[in-house]
Each structure stands twice: as C-alpha cells, then as structure tokens.
Design a protein around this motif. Structure first.
Motif, PDB file in Angstrom:
ATOM      1  N   VAL A  36     -10.257 -14.188  -5.159  1.00 49.20           N
ATOM      2  CA  VAL A  36      -9.642 -13.537  -6.016  1.00 49.20           C
ATOM      3  C   VAL A  36      -8.328 -12.865  -5.477  1.00 49.20           C
ATOM      4  CG1 VAL A  36     -11.733 -12.975  -7.585  1.00 49.20           C
ATOM      5  CG2 VAL A  36     -11.021 -11.321  -5.582  1.00 49.20           C
ATOM      6  N   PHE A  37      -7.228 -12.809  -6.222  1.00 51.68           N
ATOM      7  CA  PHE A  37      -5.928 -12.107  -6.243  1.00 51.68           C
ATOM      8  C   PHE A  37      -5.720 -11.117  -7.113  1.00 51.68           C
ATOM      9  CE2 PHE A  37      -6.152 -16.577  -4.438  1.00 51.68           C
ATOM     10  CZ  PHE A  37      -5.128 -16.477  -2.963  1.00 51.68           C
ATOM     11  N   VAL A  38      -5.388 -10.305  -6.880  1.00 51.19           N
ATOM     12  CA  VAL A  38      -5.177  -9.119  -7.896  1.00 51.19           C
ATOM     13  C   VAL A  38      -3.798  -8.636  -7.802  1.00 51.19           C
ATOM     14  CG1 VAL A  38      -5.903  -7.037  -8.947  1.00 51.19           C
ATOM     15  CG2 VAL A  38      -7.618  -8.584  -8.050  1.00 51.19           C
ATOM     16  N   LEU A  39      -2.928  -8.635  -8.614  1.00 49.30           N
ATOM     17  CA  LEU A  39      -1.495  -8.377  -8.625  1.00 49.30           C
ATOM     18  C   LEU A  39      -1.736  -6.750  -9.171  1.00 49.30           C
ATOM     19  CD1 LEU A  39       1.346  -9.078  -8.203  1.00 49.30           C
ATOM     20  CD2 LEU A  39       1.635  -9.982 -10.396  1.00 49.30           C
ATOM     21  N   ALA A  40      -1.424  -5.822  -8.208  1.00 51.87           N
ATOM     22  CA  ALA A  40      -1.771  -4.304  -8.904  1.00 51.87           C
ATOM     23  C   ALA A  40      -0.076  -3.851  -9.087  1.00 51.87           C
ATOM     24  CB  ALA A  40      -2.353  -3.573  -7.781  1.00 51.87           C
ATOM     25  N   THR A  41       0.107  -3.301  -9.947  1.00 55.10           N
ATOM     26  CA  THR A  41       1.068  -2.588 -10.441  1.00 55.10           C
ATOM     27  C   THR A  41       1.001  -1.040 -10.600  1.00 55.10           C
ATOM     28  OG1 THR A  41       0.866  -2.863 -12.734  1.00 55.10           O
ATOM     29  CG2 THR A  41       2.035  -4.735 -11.419  1.00 55.10           C
ATOM     30  N   ASP A  42       1.915  -0.262 -10.273  1.00 50.68           N
ATOM     31  CA  ASP A  42       1.927   1.134 -10.529  1.00 50.68           C
ATOM     32  C   ASP A  42       2.469   1.484 -11.954  1.00 50.68           C
ATOM     33  OD1 ASP A  42       5.007   0.918 -10.604  1.00 50.68           O
ATOM     34  OD2 ASP A  42       5.302   2.092  -8.689  1.00 50.68           O
ATOM     35  N   PRO A  43       2.444   2.733 -12.618  1.00 48.27           N
ATOM     36  CA  PRO A  43       2.653   2.806 -13.922  1.00 48.27           C
ATOM     37  C   PRO A  43       4.167   2.385 -14.535  1.00 48.27           C
ATOM     38  CG  PRO A  43       1.622   4.618 -13.194  1.00 48.27           C
ATOM     39  CD  PRO A  43       1.951   3.915 -12.032  1.00 48.27           C
ATOM     40  N   ASP A  44       5.236   2.148 -13.533  1.00 45.06           N
ATOM     41  CA  ASP A  44       6.465   1.645 -13.664  1.00 45.06           C
ATOM     42  C   ASP A  44       6.567   0.196 -13.377  1.00 45.06           C
ATOM     43  OD1 ASP A  44       7.443   4.284 -13.789  1.00 45.06           O
ATOM     44  OD2 ASP A  44       7.604   4.761 -11.753  1.00 45.06           O
ATOM     45  N   GLY A  45       5.464  -0.361 -13.226  1.00 44.99           N
ATOM     46  CA  GLY A  45       5.600  -1.997 -12.952  1.00 44.99           C
ATOM     47  C   GLY A  45       6.021  -2.202 -11.676  1.00 44.99           C
ATOM     48  N   HIS A  46       5.974  -1.628 -10.609  1.00 48.37           N
ATOM     49  CA  HIS A  46       6.279  -1.982  -9.296  1.00 48.37           C
ATOM     50  C   HIS A  46       4.926  -2.685  -8.586  1.00 48.37           C
ATOM     51  CE1 HIS A  46       9.313   1.466  -9.547  1.00 48.37           C
ATOM     52  NE2 HIS A  46      10.077   0.321  -9.456  1.00 48.37           N
ATOM     53  N   LEU A  47       5.345  -3.593  -7.874  1.00 48.88           N
ATOM     54  CA  LEU A  47       4.260  -4.229  -7.235  1.00 48.88           C
ATOM     55  C   LEU A  47       3.548  -3.635  -6.003  1.00 48.88           C
ATOM     56  CD1 LEU A  47       5.613  -7.754  -7.464  1.00 48.88           C
ATOM     57  CD2 LEU A  47       4.228  -6.755  -9.353  1.00 48.88           C
ATOM     58  N   PHE A  48       2.146  -3.566  -5.857  1.00 48.24           N
ATOM     59  CA  PHE A  48       1.685  -3.023  -4.642  1.00 48.24           C
ATOM     60  C   PHE A  48       1.757  -4.341  -3.598  1.00 48.24           C
ATOM     61  CE2 PHE A  48      -1.631  -2.738  -1.649  1.00 48.24           C
ATOM     62  CZ  PHE A  48      -1.654  -1.155  -1.206  1.00 48.24           C
ATOM     63  N   VAL A  49       2.566  -3.719  -2.430  1.00 51.02           N
ATOM     64  CA  VAL A  49       2.843  -4.946  -1.380  1.00 51.02           C
ATOM     65  C   VAL A  49       2.369  -4.353   0.043  1.00 51.02           C
ATOM     66  CG1 VAL A  49       4.573  -6.210   0.045  1.00 51.02           C
ATOM     67  CG2 VAL A  49       4.744  -5.945  -2.627  1.00 51.02           C
ATOM     68  N   HIS A  50       1.742  -5.119   0.736  1.00 53.94           N
ATOM     69  CA  HIS A  50       1.175  -4.570   1.901  1.00 53.94           C
ATOM     70  C   HIS A  50       1.380  -5.482   3.150  1.00 53.94           C
ATOM     71  CE1 HIS A  50      -2.339  -6.825   0.434  1.00 53.94           C
ATOM     72  NE2 HIS A  50      -2.840  -6.877   1.442  1.00 53.94           N
ATOM     73  N   ARG A  51       0.994  -5.086   4.318  1.00 51.57           N
ATOM     74  CA  ARG A  51       0.922  -5.868   5.510  1.00 51.57           C
ATOM     75  C   ARG A  51      -0.712  -5.781   5.775  1.00 51.57           C
ATOM     76  NH1 ARG A  51       4.526  -3.808   8.836  1.00 51.57           N
ATOM     77  NH2 ARG A  51       2.945  -2.432   9.773  1.00 51.57           N
ATOM     78  N   ARG A  52      -1.277  -7.080   6.266  1.00 53.67           N
ATOM     79  CA  ARG A  52      -2.362  -6.974   6.464  1.00 53.67           C
ATOM     80  C   ARG A  52      -2.616  -6.582   8.080  1.00 53.67           C
ATOM     81  NH1 ARG A  52      -5.544 -10.547   3.321  1.00 53.67           N
ATOM     82  NH2 ARG A  52      -6.672 -11.627   5.265  1.00 53.67           N
ATOM     83  N   THR A  53      -3.745  -6.076   8.431  1.00 52.52           N
ATOM     84  CA  THR A  53      -4.223  -5.597   9.778  1.00 52.52           C
ATOM     85  C   THR A  53      -4.226  -6.968  10.763  1.00 52.52           C
ATOM     86  OG1 THR A  53      -6.427  -5.547   9.612  1.00 52.52           O
ATOM     87  CG2 THR A  53      -5.067  -3.672   9.391  1.00 52.52           C
ATOM     88  N   PRO A  54      -3.969  -6.742  12.106  1.00 48.79           N
ATOM     89  CA  PRO A  54      -3.944  -8.005  13.148  1.00 48.79           C
ATOM     90  C   PRO A  54      -5.633  -8.446  13.395  1.00 48.79           C
ATOM     91  CG  PRO A  54      -3.152  -6.062  14.054  1.00 48.79           C
ATOM     92  CD  PRO A  54      -3.362  -5.788  12.671  1.00 48.79           C
TER      93      PRO A  54
END
Length: 187
Positions: A36-54
């Motif tokens: 599953v892939f979940v596109l998470a947004t904040d209340p302003d519509g900004h996308l949650f972006v992250h870097r995965r651990t090594p």
C-alpha cells in the motif's frame, strides 16, 4: 519478530493469493506480493515527504512521497493502509485513507519471480489521507521528513534519489488527476 520474518501473502498476476512466505524470502526470491502507498497531506495540502533509513529492506536511504508498506498475510489493503499510515506518521486516530487507484508495480532491476523471468512485482493500492495531527515519525523507519508543496516535490524529482515504486505511483496519481480535469493531488 523482525521485518524479514513477517508473513506475507504471495499473489499471482491477477492478485489472487497462491501462498505465503516470510518477507525476507519474498524479497530474496522476488515473489509477487501486496503493498500500500498512502499519500499523506497536511491541512494545507502539503505532501508528507521522507527519507527512508539505511536499514530498510527495500530502497534504503531513498526519498518517498508516500508512507506505506507491505500488506500482511490475511490483511486487507484498506486495513494495511490505515495501519501503515498511523505507524509511519506516528499518530493515532487518522481517518480511513481513501483509495485512489490500483496498479501492478514491476521492478526490472530486482530479483526474478521464482526464476521464470518475470520482473520482481507487487500489487499496489494507492490511497490518500489528510493528517490534521502532529506527526511523530518512527525513527527506525524515517531519517528525515517534511511537508512540501507539490511544486517543491516536482522540483526535487530529478535531484533526490526516490523509491522507484513511489515515483511510479506518484506519476499515476498525477496522470489520473489530469484525466479527471484536476491538477496535482487532492486537497
């Protein structure tokens, strides 16, 4: 139990369960499974972006614009989407993520499925959820995170190393929005 020991459903080309195996074996043998892939947004519509651990089993140290992961044996896509979003964002009480689309991701560079020459593949449901809660991402899963505008994400597509399956899912979401007459991701 380690991530490699988690039991996953093995599925065929039509997403029907044909067996089960530990995640480590699934990855090593390139068996088709579910994610599953979940596109998470904040209340302003900004996308949650992250870097995965090594230390991640798949795509370590890569950036991703989705939270999510594998679907456990016997688990529904919908339940996995909520579980993964709450786990990775470090929140409780998210609304149920909304399904957007389903696709078969095929990784031509990965291991082959049982030696039959097929690409390493997983069936993937893409969801979206709005997160109004303060996030506390799991440090064992996420090295860095931020909420970025879609334009900021697009500007980094050619410069950051992204998970290839996340890039494929993001392109499909954007294409679908374009077909529906909208631009970008839903707010």
């Amino acid at each position: 139990m380690s991530a490699a020991d988690e039991i996953l459903d093995i599925v065929d080309a039509h997403d029907h369960v044909i067996g089960q195996a530990p995640r480590g074996e699934v990855y090593a043998r390139g068996l088709r499974h579910r994610c599953v892939f979940v596109l998470a947004t904040d209340p302003d519509g900004h996308l949650f972006v992250h870097r995965r651990t090594p230390t991640k089993l798949a795509f370590p140290s890569c950036y991703d614009m989705f939270v999510g992961g594998v679907v456990g044996a016997g688990e529904s896509y919908d339940d996995a989407a909520l579980r993964e979003a709450e786990e990775e964002l470090g929140v409780q009480g998210l609304p149920r993520p909304v399904p957007l689309l389903k696709f078969l991701y095929e990784d031509d560079s990965g291991p082959r499925n049982g030696g039959d020459g097929e690409p390493f593949a997983w069936w993937s449901w893409v969801y979206q959820v709005r997160c109004d809660l303060p996030v506390q991402p799991q440090p064992e899963e996420i090295d860095w995170y931020g909420f970025l505008t879609e334009q900021e994400v697009d500007a980094r597509l050619g410069t950051w190393e992204w998970t290839p399956d996340g890039l494929a899912a993001y392109a499909l979401v954007k294409a679908r929005r374009g077909e529906e007459g909208g631009t970008g991701v839903a707010r």
